[in-house]
Design a protein around this motif. Structure first.
Motif, short mmCIF file in Angstrom:
data_model
loop_
_atom_site.label_atom_id
_atom_site.label_comp_id
_atom_site.label_asym_id
_atom_site.label_seq_id
_atom_site.Cartn_x
_atom_site.Cartn_y
_atom_site.Cartn_z
N GLU A 211 1.22 -1.31 0.15
CA GLU A 211 -0.45 0.37 0.05
C GLU A 211 0.95 1.36 -0.10
O GLU A 211 0.11 2.12 -0.18
CB GLU A 211 -1.05 -0.27 1.78
N GLN A 212 1.87 0.86 0.45
CA GLN A 212 2.69 2.16 0.53
C GLN A 212 4.35 2.23 0.00
O GLN A 212 4.80 0.92 0.22
CB GLN A 212 3.30 2.46 2.09
N LEU A 357 14.62 7.59 10.41
CA LEU A 357 13.89 8.74 10.53
C LEU A 357 12.99 9.20 9.12
O LEU A 357 11.75 9.24 9.36
CB LEU A 357 15.02 9.09 11.24
N PHE A 358 13.35 9.32 8.35
CA PHE A 358 13.21 9.11 7.22
C PHE A 358 11.68 8.43 6.77
O PHE A 358 10.87 8.89 6.30
CB PHE A 358 13.69 10.27 5.46
N ASP A 363 6.35 7.41 7.12
CA ASP A 363 5.02 6.30 7.38
C ASP A 363 4.18 7.20 8.34
O ASP A 363 2.79 6.84 7.96
CB ASP A 363 6.26 4.52 7.69
N ALA A 364 4.41 7.75 9.21
CA ALA A 364 3.66 8.46 10.09
C ALA A 364 2.75 9.46 9.11
O ALA A 364 1.21 9.30 9.25
CB ALA A 364 4.36 8.68 10.87
N GLN A 370 -4.93 8.54 5.44
CA GLN A 370 -5.26 6.93 5.38
C GLN A 370 -6.41 6.52 6.08
O GLN A 370 -6.65 6.57 7.20
CB GLN A 370 -5.07 6.03 5.13
N PRO A 371 -7.48 7.26 5.32
CA PRO A 371 -8.79 7.44 7.27
C PRO A 371 -9.08 5.83 7.00
O PRO A 371 -10.04 5.45 7.61
CB PRO A 371 -10.14 7.84 5.45
#
Length: 378
Positions: A211-212, A357-358, A363-364, A370-371
């Motif tokens: 999905e990512q 970190l990036f 990801d966050a 993403q509802p």
């Protein structure tokens, strides 16, 4: 009435027997013919030499262009299982253009990394039901290797980064661009066809449940990632970019890199190589959207890292592109003393920390947008 006619005689001759007049010198015909023949022969030799020189010049630069289009790439020497103990599957798929075929390795994430402790303990105790319920990852990193290398690119080092991402619960896709493929070799096109191959790799990652998708590019693989991200639907396919030692093909960058191996004059070498390249690649520099890349502010997060001692890819290009990015997560890291594609070796700990970190911030941010994920979490 009588008329006398005086015959017309050649100059220097008298009426008596057509004898030469005193003091007149007549060159033997053979000597004149011999000199004319020698003069014609000299002209022919010089013309042949000039023609040979011209053909040699064209052939030499044609060979240089062929080398640029077909760089030597060492064969694969290992695989994820041998190098790092990572299970993988072979991946084969057509490029997005359909003109070439892509070969790679797909490494599924470490499912045990996110299993609860009691589930891990149960699996270790022989509970088949617990062991058969791995946690799949919906995040994938696609590696985009550099010119003259293949999916291994050991000096980066690619296997170490794959192992790191595996532990961070990312799927990893490593693949060869056409000019590095052992099974389906195709010429290098400066990113034109390579961008189509990369987009196909991203689509393959999506087909495996991602999905990512983050593209991690190196050298020309980083420039190719930016070209791919220019595609109209790329923002829907690629969620973030990590660009190491960004190299963007252009006539100037081509000439500077060729000069590292052959001390050629700018003229006529650069125009001739540019002229010859389309014969081997089917594309020209006019088709490489270098200026568009330089002027684009990408909507996706972009992390550009570059060394101050990079002699293959000018740092000015990386800094210019980095300064044009407006996404709040986009950033730049200039590595003092860093050389081309050797940033990991220069600052290994900091390299990993900054990249991790990036990725965590991407990801966050992705999850917050993403509802469905937000609704399920509440």
């Amino acid at each position: 009435m009588s008329t006398s006619v005086t015959p017309m005689l050649p100059a220097g001759f008298t009426p008596q027997g057509f004898l030469p007049s005193p003091g007149h010198s007549l060159k033997p015909p053979g000597r004149t013919i011999g000199r004319t023949r020698r003069r014609h022969a000299a002209i022919a030799v010089v013309s042949a030499f000039m023609a040979l020189l011209f053909v040699t010049l064209i052939a030499f630069h044609g060979y240089v262009a062929w080398i640029v289009a077909h760089p030597y790439v060492a064969p694969l020497t290992s695989n994820p299982k041998i190098a790092k103990g990572l299970d993988y599957t072979d991946a084969v798929f057509p490029s997005k253009s359909g003109r070439t075929t892509v070969h790679g390795w797909y490494i599924a994430a470490d499912a045990a990394a996110l299993l609860p402790a009691k589930t891990i303990a149960a699996a270790a105790g022989g509970d088949d039901q617990a062991a058969a319920a791995p946690v799949a990852s919906d995040r994938t990193v696609v590696f985009s290797h550099g010119y003259g290398a293949n999916r291994e690119e050991t000096w980066v080092p690619m296997y170490d980064l794959a192992a790191l991402l595996h532990r961070l619960h990312y799927n990893v896709l490593m693949f060869d661009y056409g000019y590095a493929s052992e099974a389906d070799r195709s010429p290098a096109t400066g990113g034109v066809e390579e961008a189509q191959q990369l987009l196909a790799a991203v689509q393959y990652a999506r087909s495996q449940g991602a999905e990512q998708v983050v593209v991690w590019g190196f050298s020309m693989g980083a420039g190719t990632a930016l070209q791919a991200a220019l595609q109209t639907d790329a923002s829907d396919d690629i969620d973030a970019l990590i660009l190491d030692s960004l190299f963007l093909p252009s006539p100037e960058s081509l000439f500077n890199n060729v000069r590292q191996y052959l001390d050629l004059p700018r003229f006529p070498s650069l125009p001739l190589v540019q002229l010859m390249l389309p014969f081997w690649t089917g594309t020209s520099f006019n088709q490489i959207p270098a200026q568009q890349v330089m002027q684009t502010s990408y909507t996706i997060p972009t992390f550009i890292m570059h060394g101050t001692d990079d002699v293959k890819a000018p740092i000015a290009t990386a800094e210019h592109i980095a300064s044009s990015q407006l996404n709040p997560l986009s950033r730049e890291w200039v590595v003092q003393g860093g050389k081309h594609e050797l940033l990991f070796q220069t600052r290994p700990k900091e390299y990993i920390q900054r990249a991790a970190l990036f990725l965590s911030q991407v990801d966050a941010d992705w999850k917050s947008n993403q509802p469905t994920l937000t609704a399920s979490a509440t």
